[in-house]
Design an enzyme around this catalytic site. Structure first.
Site, short mmCIF file in Angstrom:
data_model
loop_
_atom_site.label_atom_id
_atom_site.label_comp_id
_atom_site.label_asym_id
_atom_site.label_seq_id
_atom_site.Cartn_x
_atom_site.Cartn_y
_atom_site.Cartn_z
N SER A 199 0.80 -1.22 0.00
CA SER A 199 0.00 0.00 0.00
C SER A 199 0.84 1.27 0.00
O SER A 199 0.36 2.31 -0.44
CB SER A 199 -0.96 0.00 1.19
OG SER A 199 -0.27 -0.18 2.39
N HIS A 227 -5.49 -3.12 -2.75
CA HIS A 227 -5.13 -2.19 -3.83
C HIS A 227 -5.07 -2.86 -5.20
O HIS A 227 -4.80 -2.20 -6.19
CB HIS A 227 -3.79 -1.51 -3.53
CG HIS A 227 -3.84 -0.70 -2.28
ND1 HIS A 227 -4.39 0.56 -2.24
CD2 HIS A 227 -3.47 -0.99 -1.02
CE1 HIS A 227 -4.34 1.02 -1.01
NE2 HIS A 227 -3.79 0.09 -0.25
N LYS A 259 -11.87 1.03 -1.93
CA LYS A 259 -10.82 1.60 -2.78
C LYS A 259 -11.31 1.61 -4.23
O LYS A 259 -12.14 2.43 -4.58
CB LYS A 259 -9.53 0.85 -2.51
CG LYS A 259 -9.03 1.29 -1.13
CD LYS A 259 -7.93 0.52 -0.51
CE LYS A 259 -7.62 1.17 0.84
NZ LYS A 259 -7.00 0.27 1.79
C1 LIG Z 1 -6.98 0.15 3.19
C2 LIG Z 1 -6.38 -1.18 3.50
C3 LIG Z 1 -6.96 -2.04 4.43
C4 LIG Z 1 -8.11 -1.61 5.29
O1 LIG Z 1 -9.29 -1.61 4.59
P1 LIG Z 1 -10.49 -0.71 5.16
O2 LIG Z 1 -11.69 -1.26 4.51
O3 LIG Z 1 -10.17 0.68 4.78
O4 LIG Z 1 -10.49 -0.91 6.65
C5 LIG Z 1 -6.42 -3.28 4.60
N1 LIG Z 1 -5.33 -3.67 3.90
C6 LIG Z 1 -4.73 -2.86 3.02
C7 LIG Z 1 -3.54 -3.36 2.28
C8 LIG Z 1 -5.22 -1.59 2.81
O5 LIG Z 1 -4.60 -0.77 1.96
#
Ligand SMILES: *Cc1c(COP(=O)(O)O)cnc(C)c1O
Length: 413
Positions: A199, A227, A259
């Site tokens: 990330s 992602h 996302k």
């Molecule tokens: C954003 C993210 C999460 C968390 O997801 P949310 O639904 O925002 O809690 C978990 N793992 C990764 C790699 C992320 O980038």
């Protein structure tokens, strides 16, 4: 956060510090180290900007730090589905899934998610963070081993720490190092947890190697594709599609809806047995209110649009390629491992204060690129985290490249 605690050896005056005194001291320490964080208030998207232009502190900015990679968060079909969902279901689910909160909308979304990723079953979680905590705690415990990439997302690392198993980390993206740790363990259950796309670095995990390694040592590979899903792979099925990996290679897949899908929430996809186990054992599934059903309706619309409008992924790929080429032309160094497949294209700066100053200089020019500092990334590796979206225009990308060039504050040898 480590709040300085009074210990018996500290002078009486300090021992009598109030909680607020100690919190203020901690905040001052963060401030001094250039690590204090503050939020910026987004007043709203500007009309007709596809959500990528926002007004922040009275200034109009092009957003280059959102994870809305396909530009779906403001899509008319998603908006309409959310509104229709609210009219049909109301706002709150009212209870956890296992009580009375599991609606037809949630159930249909689970079936459609499973179909999208080509797996027998899927289970919705309220957030990706909670999904990760739930997976690790439900699959491993005392006497087991949870092994993670050093640069995994904080939620995966927390999940490993919380599981109560032995927790170990391997060198970033290094399946050989992972094999070394696995070979030394005789734990009955071994989990290997990795981001699919890292990330903060934008590189892809070596999933083919990790899956071979995991299988060779009787371990289960868990991939967090927050992602990758929607953005990576010819059909947007994420890093597993990109690498051609199956359910046998990666038995546990976690994906988020907040996302590339532009919504909110998360899911785990795998076998029927996995989903039944998680819905019985994952405490972050059992003891929390189900997502609003209207959001499930919006996510169903997102899946449809993501599958139908392939041009969004193609457009994103074009922007990524142009950004990488434009950065190279202008002598802007991207993170060494960052992948041409991923919408995360960070620029390594090093010093936290310098990263913040660079981000500030870009904001002066109407561009919003967040500076990422420790502890989110290792000490000395502060960076600008540029994220691209299918909704960005060519002109916006050119503006970013030119502004990066003109304000270049990279650490130079
Ligand atoms: C954003 C993210 C999460 C968390 O997801 P949310 O639904 O925002 O809690 C978990 N793992 C990764 C790699 C992320 O980038």
């Amino acid at each position: 956060m480590t709040i300085p605690k009074p210990n018996p050896g500290t002078p009486r005056a300090e021992r009598s510090m109030t909680l607020d005194d100690r919190l203020r001291a901690d905040l001052a320490a963060l401030e001094g180290a250039g690590l204090r964080r503050a939020r910026r208030i987004v007043e709203g998207p500007t009309a007709g900007s596809n959500g990528v232009e926002v007004v922040v502190d009275g200034r109009q900015l092009v957003n280059f730090c959102s994870n809305d990679y396909l530009g779906l968060a403001g899509h008319p079909e998603l908006r309409a589905a959310l509104i229709r969902g609210a009219e049909l279901w109301g706002v709150g689910a009212g209870a956890a899934h296992l009580v009375s909160g599991h609606s037809r909308a949630h159930h249909a979304l689970e079936e459609e998610l499973a179909a999208f990723v080509g797996r027998p079953a899927a289970l919705l979680f309220s957030t990706g963070y909670m999904a990760n905590l739930g997976i690790a705690s439900a699959l491993a415990g005392r006497g087991d081993l949870v092994l993670e990439d050093r640069l995994n997302h904080a939620s995966l690392l927390d999940a490993g720490l919380l599981a109560g198993a032995r927790f170990a980390r391997y060198a970033h993206a290094d399946a050989v190092d992972a094999a070394r740790v696995l070979a030394r363990s005789d734990a009955p259950t071994k989990l290997v947890l990795s981001d699919g796309v890292f990330s903060m670095d934008g590189d892809l995990a070596p999933l083919p190697e990790l899956s071979v390694t995991a299988r060779a040592h009787g371990a289960t590979l868990v991939v967090d594709d927050a992602h990758g899903l929607g953005a990576v792979g010819a059909g947007g099925r994420g890093t597993l599609e990109h690498h051609g990996l199956t359910l046998d290679d990666v038995p546990v897949l976690m994906g988020t809806l907040g996302k590339a899908f532009g919504c909110f929430g998360a899911f785990v996809a795998g076998s029927e047995a996995l989903v039944e186990h998680l819905l019985n054992r994952a405490r972050t599934y059992l003891y929390t209110t189900a997502l609003p059903p209207a959001l499930a309706e919006a996510a169903r619309a997102a899946l449809k649009v993501a599958a139908r409008e392939a041009w969004r992924r193609e457009r994103l790929a074009v922007l990524i390629a142009r950004f990488r080429a434009g950065a190279a032309e202008r002598g802007i160094a991207l993170m060494p491992g960052s992948s041409s497949q991923a919408p995360i294209q960070p620029i390594l700066v090093g010093d936290a204060a310098r990263a913040v100053a660079w981000s500030d200089a870009l904001r002066e020019r109407g561009l919003w690129v967040v500076a990422i500092r420790p502890p989110t990334v290792p000490d000395g590796s502060a960076r600008l985290r540029v994220t691209l979206s299918a909704a960005h225009s060519d002109a916006q990308l050119e503006r970013l490249l030119d502004a990066l060039h003109e304000t270049n504050l990279e650490a130079r040898p």
